[in-house]
Design a protein around this motif. Structure first.
Motif, PDB file in Angstrom:
ATOM      1  N   ILE A 195       0.821  -1.203   0.000  1.00  0.00           N
ATOM      2  CA  ILE A 195       0.000   0.000   0.000  1.00  0.00           C
ATOM      3  C   ILE A 195       0.853   1.250   0.000  1.00  0.00           C
ATOM      4  O   ILE A 195       0.340   2.351  -0.022  1.00  0.00           O
ATOM      5  N   ARG A 220      -3.591 -10.229  -2.526  1.00  0.00           N
ATOM      6  CA  ARG A 220      -4.695  -9.919  -1.635  1.00  0.00           C
ATOM      7  C   ARG A 220      -5.284 -11.131  -0.912  1.00  0.00           C
ATOM      8  O   ARG A 220      -5.631 -11.057   0.253  1.00  0.00           O
ATOM      9  N   TYR A 227     -16.809  -8.371   4.587  1.00  0.00           N
ATOM     10  CA  TYR A 227     -15.520  -8.878   4.110  1.00  0.00           C
ATOM     11  C   TYR A 227     -15.628 -10.319   3.621  1.00  0.00           C
ATOM     12  O   TYR A 227     -15.013 -10.678   2.626  1.00  0.00           O
ATOM     13  N   LEU A 260     -17.038 -10.214   0.199  1.00  0.00           N
ATOM     14  CA  LEU A 260     -16.083  -9.689  -0.772  1.00  0.00           C
ATOM     15  C   LEU A 260     -15.005 -10.731  -1.094  1.00  0.00           C
ATOM     16  O   LEU A 260     -14.620 -10.902  -2.242  1.00  0.00           O
ATOM     17  N   PHE A 261     -14.538 -11.429  -0.076  1.00  0.00           N
ATOM     18  CA  PHE A 261     -13.485 -12.425  -0.306  1.00  0.00           C
ATOM     19  C   PHE A 261     -14.062 -13.756  -0.785  1.00  0.00           C
ATOM     20  O   PHE A 261     -13.314 -14.679  -1.090  1.00  0.00           O
ATOM     21  N   ARG A 280      -8.034   2.773   1.903  1.00  0.00           N
ATOM     22  CA  ARG A 280      -6.872   1.894   1.889  1.00  0.00           C
ATOM     23  C   ARG A 280      -7.290   0.514   2.385  1.00  0.00           C
ATOM     24  O   ARG A 280      -6.906  -0.513   1.821  1.00  0.00           O
ATOM     25  N   GLN A 281      -8.118   0.533   3.433  1.00  0.00           N
ATOM     26  CA  GLN A 281      -8.631  -0.709   3.984  1.00  0.00           C
ATOM     27  C   GLN A 281      -9.409  -1.486   2.911  1.00  0.00           C
ATOM     28  O   GLN A 281      -9.216  -2.676   2.733  1.00  0.00           O
ATOM     29  N   LEU A 282     -10.268  -0.774   2.177  1.00  0.00           N
ATOM     30  CA  LEU A 282     -11.065  -1.439   1.146  1.00  0.00           C
ATOM     31  C   LEU A 282     -10.195  -1.913  -0.016  1.00  0.00           C
ATOM     32  O   LEU A 282     -10.496  -2.912  -0.653  1.00  0.00           O
ATOM     33  N   LEU A 321      -7.601  -3.339   0.161  1.00  0.00           N
ATOM     34  CA  LEU A 321      -7.001  -4.621   0.506  1.00  0.00           C
ATOM     35  C   LEU A 321      -7.970  -5.777   0.291  1.00  0.00           C
ATOM     36  O   LEU A 321      -7.634  -6.928   0.505  1.00  0.00           O
ATOM     37  N   THR A 322      -9.192  -5.445  -0.100  1.00  0.00           N
ATOM     38  CA  THR A 322     -10.183  -6.491  -0.382  1.00  0.00           C
ATOM     39  C   THR A 322     -10.387  -6.573  -1.890  1.00  0.00           C
ATOM     40  O   THR A 322      -9.929  -5.692  -2.615  1.00  0.00           O
ATOM     41  N   PRO A 323     -11.096  -7.588  -2.337  1.00  0.00           N
ATOM     42  CA  PRO A 323     -11.340  -7.672  -3.792  1.00  0.00           C
ATOM     43  C   PRO A 323     -12.298  -6.609  -4.326  1.00  0.00           C
ATOM     44  O   PRO A 323     -12.514  -6.544  -5.531  1.00  0.00           O
ATOM     45  N   LEU A 324     -12.876  -5.784  -3.463  1.00  0.00           N
ATOM     46  CA  LEU A 324     -13.775  -4.729  -3.945  1.00  0.00           C
ATOM     47  C   LEU A 324     -12.977  -3.740  -4.793  1.00  0.00           C
ATOM     48  O   LEU A 324     -11.897  -3.312  -4.398  1.00  0.00           O
TER      49      LEU A 324
END
Ligand SMILES: Nc1ncnc2c1ncn2[C@@H]1O[C@H](COP(=O)(O)OP(=O)(O)OP(=O)(O)O)[C@@H](O)[C@H]1O
Ligand SMILES: [Mg+2]
Lengths: 305, 364
Positions: free
Chosen positions: A55, A78, A103, A106-107, B204-206, B208-211
């Motif tokens: 990041i 990821r 989450y 999403l995952f 930034r948090q998001l 890190l997800t597949p979104l």
């Protein structure tokens, strides 16, 4: 067979304007290791970890995580990496349970909110809006979200800062569990005893550089000043230690600090006390802890600046 | 782009949204308060002179000008001249005119020679003001006919009907308030959300997800579309039930809703993206929003504003949304609506392109 590295970094630099946050660091983290970054505030730990997470973009140097360059291949990594950032924040009016479920969707994994909330003891507040959670509870939500995708590599940036003692122990247990499951853990902390206890290897950073790296016991062996005996002060005892045994000792207030070289030294002190009818009310034998070494190292660094 | 992700995000976002009383207030309560306020103040008050458009094809003739002056002196009508080189029917529909009079080219010569000449009066008989204008014209015609004491009626008044009808104030207010909701509901929350997500590192948090960013944006767009549509339905219902609005509901309102919400969701994200802090985001958001709120024909038709302010209105994107909504709901003037739509789409595309450029989840 040498285990493969999960992470390797070489000569990594990162500046914010004129601040050199990370100033040329190189290290390797092996798969299955718990690797801990230590260092005073502003040492560059978070910056380092963020570059590993993909990041933040390094100014120069090479980083690979599972043989990928994190800044470039963040999306590939990821699903294998879990991240709990320092100062974790989330959407204000969403509950821990909803956040974890979100989450999970999403995952693309089944709902594991119950299990994760249980793991960090958040079940009691699972329906409280994020903005109304206590500082420690918020952090625990961050840990849960980092674990949703069953990651091989987990980044925990100060997971125990601000937690109560019981909650800290719970997190230690969790980190041990993660290690047992064969995951690699990158742990940033200000609690030296925590690193000493949990980490396979630590890197102590200061001013953007790694000043020492190794397993806690190796560092203690290498940098420590041996065992230290602390006992209450008496003139005769002090004279004996200094004149007869020729030990390195010093008086601080009502106690004497002595560096001992062998068990014999310790025995002689006890014998002397016995012979001279000195009633010992305090007597303790310590080895330098990682914390002692840390404090020494950092103050040395400061002096040399 | 995964539908599953969009739905998951929509679920979380809508919950977060519905749990905020301020957001609900601005979308559902605020427009109602404005409607009650403005609706009760201005409804039913109509000015004494009714608008009448006059096209004089005989502009060099002195009799035609005398006729117009006489008509004007009745004080029943407020005359606006239409250029003599335009097609009257097109002009009427383009400008949503309910009453227009055409004076033919041979007016002066025929009148002086005592030959019959026809004035054509285009009007919508359903509109009360058009009969006022008609009476004013009839009186003037009689005056002219009697003045020259001709036996036969030299000037005849021929009526032609037009479909446009005059709107009540409430009919203007409804599309205006819908435009207001289209503007404010995404603008206020998106500028805030984007700047605070940036500060709290939630993007930034998001990331890190597949979104993905586009899934996130789309879910916000869908949400504001739903919210704005509900609010629009509420505004129309109250307007019709409480204020007896005769607004004609039309499916052609939908494209304006969609384009408008898209435009202002983008603009909100853009404003949040370019600002460095939450405070500056709210300042930037307000600088963009407030002039548009008042100057785009939201509470009053822009025709009542001074000319220079009207020019300002023409550069505000919301003006085209509201003008388009007016065109389809009040005037059924689809040509003008289409133009508004084209302009709106173009503006939305430019704003969206800038947003794509500036909206980032990553820090360097
Ligand atoms: N986004 C940023 N912009 C500018 N400077 C930054 C930024 N992030 C960090 N810094 C600076 O870089 C240096 C290293 O910061 P970093 O957060 O990596 O330290 P840290 O070791 O994690 O400290 P702490 O123990 O307090 O968390 C600090 O001097 C900090 O002021
Ligand atoms: Mg840090």
């Amino acid at each position: 067979m040498k285990p493969e590295p999960a992470i390797s970094a070489s000569e990594v630099h990162k500046s914010y304007g004129s601040i050199k946050a990370v100033n040329g660091i190189s290290f390797e983290v092996l798969k299955g290791e718990v690797y801990s970054f230590l260092g005073p505030n502003g040492a560059g730990k978070t910056t380092t970890v963020e570059m590993l997470e993909g990041i933040r973009k390094p100014d120069s140097g090479a980083i690979t995580v599972f043989d990928e360059e994190p800044w470039v291949s963040a999306s590939k990594l990821r699903n294998r990496v879990g991240i709990m950032p320092q100062d974790f924040r989330f959407i204000e009016r969403i509950t821990p349970k909803e956040a974890i479920r979100y989450y999970c969707t999403l995952f693309g994994v089944p709902d594991k909110s119950g299990q994760l909330l249980d793991l960090v003891e958040l079940t009691e507040v699972e329906d409280v809006y994020f903005q109304n959670l206590s500082g420690g509870q918020k952090q625990k939500v961050g840990i849960c979200l980092a674990l949703v995708n069953d990651p091989e590599l987990v980044f925990l940036d100060e997971p125990t800062t601000g937690l109560d003692p019981k909650a800290r122990r719970k997190i230690w247990e969790l980190i041990r569990k993660l290690k047992k499951e064969g995951r690699t853990v990158i742990l940033t902390t200000h609690y030296l005893e925590e690193a000493q206890m949990l980490a396979d290897r630590v890197a102590i950073m200061d001013h953007g550089k790694i000043i020492i790296e190794g397993s806690p016991s190796d560092i203690i062996k290498k940098m420590g000043k041996g065992r230290k005996l602390v006992l209450q002060y008496s003139d005769s005892l002090y004279a004996y230690l200094k004149e007869e045994l020729k030990l390195d000792c010093s008086r601080s207030g009502e106690s004497i600090n002595v560096s001992v070289h062998s068990n014999q030294d310790v025995l002689r002190v006890l014998e002397f006390a016995d012979r001279n009818n000195i009633e010992l009310t305090s007597f303790s034998l310590n080895e330098d802890t990682l914390e002692d070494i840390f404090v020494d190292l950092i103050s040395e660094q400061e002096e040399s600046q | 782009m995964k539908l599953k992700n969009i739905i998951a995000d929509l679920k979380v976002y809508s919950r977060n949204y519905m749990r905020s009383t301020t957001a609900i207030f601005f979308v559902f309560i605020f427009p109602l308060i404005l409607m009650l306020l403005f609706g009760s103040i201005f409804s039913g008050s109509s000015s004494s002179a009714v608008p009448l458009y006059v096209q004089n094809m005989d502009s060099s003739g002195n009799m035609s000008n005398t006729f117009i002056n006489t008509l004007n002196s009745t004080h029943f009508v407020d005359i606006t001249m239409i250029p003599d080189n335009v097609n009257i029917q097109t002009y009427i529909s383009q400008h949503s005119i309910t009453a227009a009079l055409v004076i033919p080219a041979n007016f002066t010569s025929s009148y002086l020679q005592g030959k019959q000449v026809n004035l054509i009066y285009y009007n919508n008989p359903a509109v009360s003001t058009s009969s006022v204008a008609q009476q004013a014209i009839s009186v003037t015609v009689q005056l002219f006919n009697s003045h020259f004491a001709q036996k036969n009626q030299t000037i005849a008044l021929v009526s032609a009907s037009v479909t446009t009808h005059a709107a009540n104030y409430i009919d203007f207010l409804i599309p205006g308030l819908i435009g207001l909701v289209i503007l404010t509901s995404p603008m206020f929350s998106m500028t805030y959300i984007v700047s605070s997500y940036k500060k709290d590192k939630i993007f930034r948090q998001l990331s890190l997800t597949p979104l993905t960013k586009s899934e996130w944006f789309l879910s916000k767009f869908i949400w504001y579309l739903i919210i704005s549509a509900l609010s629009a339905i509420m505004i129309i219902t109250v307007g019709v039930l409480l204020f007896h609005s005769s607004l004609s509901l039309s499916l052609y309102m939908i494209p304006f809703l969609v384009v408008g919400v898209f435009m202002f969701t983008s603009l909100g994200v853009l404003a949040g993206s370019i600002s460095r802090s939450e405070e500056s985001a709210s300042v930037i958001g307000n600088i963009i929003t407030f002039p548009m709120m008042f100057l785009s024909g939201t509470f009053f038709p822009i025709a009542i504003m001074p000319g220079w302010l009207q020019s300002v209105a023409h550069v505000l994107p919301l003006y085209y949304i509201i003008d388009g909504l007016n065109s389809v709901t009040i005037y059924s003037n689809y040509r003008s609506a289409l133009l508004d739509l084209v302009v709106s789409i173009a503006v939305a595309a430019v704003i969206f392109a800038l947003t794509v450029l500036k909206f980032s989840w990553k820090e360097q």
